[in-house]
Write a protein that holds these residues in place. Structure first.
Motif, mmCIF file in Angstrom:
data_model
loop_
_atom_site.group_PDB
_atom_site.id
_atom_site.type_symbol
_atom_site.label_atom_id
_atom_site.label_comp_id
_atom_site.label_asym_id
_atom_site.label_seq_id
_atom_site.Cartn_x
_atom_site.Cartn_y
_atom_site.Cartn_z
ATOM 1 N N VAL A 120 25.038 32.598 27.817
ATOM 2 C CA VAL A 120 23.860 31.750 27.664
ATOM 3 C C VAL A 120 22.855 32.093 28.758
ATOM 4 O O VAL A 120 23.214 32.242 29.922
ATOM 5 N N THR A 121 21.582 32.223 28.393
ATOM 6 C CA THR A 121 20.558 32.500 29.397
ATOM 7 C C THR A 121 19.970 31.190 29.903
ATOM 8 O O THR A 121 20.072 30.148 29.249
ATOM 9 N N ARG A 122 19.318 31.261 31.045
ATOM 10 C CA ARG A 122 18.698 30.060 31.603
ATOM 11 C C ARG A 122 17.595 29.539 30.661
ATOM 12 O O ARG A 122 17.401 28.333 30.537
ATOM 13 N N GLN A 123 16.874 30.452 29.998
ATOM 14 C CA GLN A 123 15.837 30.020 29.063
ATOM 15 C C GLN A 123 16.451 29.285 27.872
ATOM 16 O O GLN A 123 15.926 28.256 27.425
ATOM 17 N N GLN A 124 17.545 29.808 27.332
ATOM 18 C CA GLN A 124 18.210 29.152 26.212
ATOM 19 C C GLN A 124 18.693 27.760 26.610
ATOM 20 O O GLN A 124 18.551 26.793 25.854
ATOM 21 N N LEU A 125 19.260 27.659 27.796
ATOM 22 C CA LEU A 125 19.762 26.365 28.252
ATOM 23 C C LEU A 125 18.625 25.362 28.390
ATOM 24 O O LEU A 125 18.722 24.221 27.910
ATOM 25 N N ASP A 139 15.875 30.058 38.659
ATOM 26 C CA ASP A 139 15.093 30.950 37.787
ATOM 27 C C ASP A 139 14.823 32.290 38.455
ATOM 28 O O ASP A 139 13.758 32.527 38.998
ATOM 29 N N PRO A 140 15.779 33.206 38.422
ATOM 30 C CA PRO A 140 15.579 34.499 39.074
ATOM 31 C C PRO A 140 14.589 35.408 38.360
ATOM 32 O O PRO A 140 14.243 36.471 38.884
ATOM 33 N N GLY A 141 14.119 35.002 37.195
ATOM 34 C CA GLY A 141 13.221 35.861 36.426
ATOM 35 C C GLY A 141 14.027 36.724 35.468
ATOM 36 O O GLY A 141 15.225 36.942 35.626
ATOM 37 N N GLY A 142 13.369 37.215 34.448
ATOM 38 C CA GLY A 142 14.062 38.023 33.459
ATOM 39 C C GLY A 142 14.943 37.162 32.572
ATOM 40 O O GLY A 142 15.138 35.974 32.792
ATOM 41 N N GLU A 143 15.496 37.778 31.549
ATOM 42 C CA GLU A 143 16.375 37.083 30.606
ATOM 43 C C GLU A 143 17.804 37.175 31.133
ATOM 44 O O GLU A 143 18.685 37.804 30.549
ATOM 45 N N SER A 144 18.033 36.536 32.272
ATOM 46 C CA SER A 144 19.326 36.620 32.946
ATOM 47 C C SER A 144 20.325 35.667 32.303
ATOM 48 O O SER A 144 19.980 34.539 31.939
ATOM 49 N N ALA A 325 3.102 35.024 35.093
ATOM 50 C CA ALA A 325 2.622 36.211 35.813
ATOM 51 C C ALA A 325 3.525 36.515 37.000
ATOM 52 O O ALA A 325 3.845 37.675 37.277
ATOM 53 N N ARG A 326 3.964 35.467 37.704
ATOM 54 C CA ARG A 326 4.854 35.681 38.854
ATOM 55 C C ARG A 326 6.176 36.292 38.410
ATOM 56 O O ARG A 326 6.699 37.214 39.051
ATOM 57 N N HIS A 327 6.725 35.803 37.310
ATOM 58 C CA HIS A 327 8.006 36.323 36.852
ATOM 59 C C HIS A 327 7.889 37.733 36.271
ATOM 60 O O HIS A 327 8.902 38.411 36.102
#
Length: 482
Positions: A120-125, A139-144, A325-327
């Motif tokens: 599960v990614t942080r975005q999905q959660l 939120d480290p950025g990217g689809e982690s 933009a930052r991510h």
């Protein structure tokens, strides 16, 4: 297989045993092996011999038992977003891709926690949590993936207020090197019962066990969220502002530094119109009155440090564009040299040492022969350089290595660390004894030997002494192992 192989490698026997279990989820195609042989960094791809796409803890356990039986190395793989060679198959072997383990197993609003599978990614959660009024802040950025984030002890822009994965993982389900499965803790917010196994596996980068489920802390979505952008005549003024803000105890949720080169890259890549000067991005969370007070206090401090402008943005669309933009900074930097690769580094120092560390680092940047940009989660003393190098140029790689070495040694001399959040992987092994001392590293080796006596779990990562991992720099320029 990779050219140099110190392990017995009856890979075919492993594949024969696993095919009935996995079917077409077991792949030996070159394209899929290449996809799983690298992350998003400058490290040269090192391919596994096969890729297993798993769907459950039981499948991971079965694969690990089979690999242990034949002495075949195992490399866990999540989102492929790592930056220090974590997923390179230094000794070949079997890659276990956990990205299809995407079930959210239990959301417990009353306890402010959730249990998810590792893929599960942080975005999905956070999408799933939206209607509950809760969110997960790391939120480290990217689809982690959350399993990968736990394995690398990730953090990100919110760490200054909410901490890192270390503070936000309550429990893990882990498959050990013999295929046995353990749960590291229950969900109580504190415990004095025995060794803290959860913290042992958080940050272990797949070298002690394979994380298949994660139980995480959740937080209420703040009543008010506001952002601000502030520019400065120089980086030192910006960093001094942050140090003062943290020392005064203003509970900012995010405070990010972008130097002028980074802002230029962001403007071009994300179509922004920011002033191309050293810039701080802020975010504030809390009640309306609390956020207003945080903004007022922060504005007063930055103006004392020669801030050129302080523009608050409460509008959600503007705020989201700012953080998007930052991510995207990694890709913005890389776009400045389309055929280049990013050598990304991420030292962290005590907050009081941040200004001298950055000032000295800026002297190195001014003399570099290639594009370098600086960005940082400066609220917790962590900053990154993006060195955009030609991966085929031995001269540029040598220059980048020398600059990175000076930066890391500078940070460690200031009682800091070689890596604030990217992890060690194979890229920063050589700094482990300098940072921790031989005694501490030997203690880590004892733990590794006890949990993984065959050295099959992600070998060549974290600990010095693995010859295959020590040839990393020659691999950068495309040289094969003899």
């Amino acid at each position: 297989m990779n050219a140099q192989q110190p392990y017995p490698m009856p890979v075919q026997a492993v594949l024969d045993e696993l095919r009935p279990l996995l079917g077409d989820r077991l792949s030996t195609s070159l394209a899929e092996r290449e996809q799983h042989g690298h992350g998003e960094s400058y490290h040269r791809s090192q391919l596994p011999d096969a890729v297993c796409y798993v769907q459950s803890t039981e499948e991971v356990s079965c694969i690990v038992k089979t690999c242990a039986k034949y002495g075949v190395p195992i490399v866990p793989f999540g989102g492929g977003t790592s930056l220090e060679g974590h997923v390179c198959a230094v000794h070949g072997g079997i890659c276990i891709d956990l990205s299809r383990m995407q079930r959210i197993l239990a959301i417990r609003p009353g306890d402010l926690d959730v249990t998810v599978e590792a893929g599960v990614t942080r975005q999905q959660l956070n999408t799933e949590l939206r209607t509950s009024g809760l969110f997960f802040p790391i939120d480290p950025g990217g689809e982690s993936t959350l399993g990968g984030m736990a394995a690398t002890r990730a953090s990100g822009t919110n760490a200054v207020r909410y901490g890192t994965m270390r503070e936000n993982v309550l429990s893990l389900t882990v498959v050990l090197a013999d295929g046995s499965v353990i749960k590291t803790a229950n969900r109580a917010r504190k415990s004095s019962a025995g060794y803290d196994l959860t913290r042992l596996f958080v940050g272990s980068e797949g070298t002690l066990g394979i994380i298949t489920e994660v139980t995480l802390r959740l937080y209420g979505i703040p009543e008010t969220i506001s952002a601000a952008v502030c520019t400065f005549p120089d980086v030192a003024s910006a960093v001094n502002s942050v140090v003062s803000i943290i020392q005064y105890g203003i509970p900012v949720a995010r405070v990010e530094l972008l130097d002028a080169r980074t802002v230029m890259a962001v403007n071009r890549y994300s179509k922004m119109t920011l002033d191309e000067q050293p810039t701080l991005f802020f975010e504030f969370h809390g009640s309306p009155a609390g956020v207003a007070e945080q903004i007022e206090q922060t504005q007063a401090i930055v103006e004392e440090n020669a801030a050129v402008g302080f523009v608050a943005a409460a509008d959600a669309d503007a705020r989201n564009a700012l953080w998007k933009a930052r991510h995207s900074v990694h890709y913005a930097m890389q776009s400045m040299r389309p055929n280049g690769r990013i050598w990304s580094t991420d030292v962290c120092v005590p907050i009081s040492q941040l200004t001298p560390c950055i000032i000295e680092t800026e002297k190195d940047l001014a003399q570099a022969s290639f594009f370098i940009a600086m960005v940082g989660h400066v609220g917790d003393g962590n900053f990154h350089l993006g060195l955009v190098v030609d991966p085929d140029s031995k001269a540029e790689l040598a220059e980048a290595e020398a600059l990175n070495n000076r930066l890391v040694r500078r940070a460690i001399a200031l009682d800091g660390t070689a890596t604030g959040e990217h992890g060690v992987g194979s890229g920063k092994i050589k700094f482990m004894e300098l940072e921790h001392g031989a005694g501490a590293v030997n203690t880590m080796r004892l733990i590794k030997q006890a949990l993984d006596p065959q050295n099959l779990l992600n070998p060549g990562k974290i600990l010095p002494g693995d010859k295959a991992s020590e040839v990393g720099l020659s691999l950068l320029a495309g040289e094969a192992l003899d």
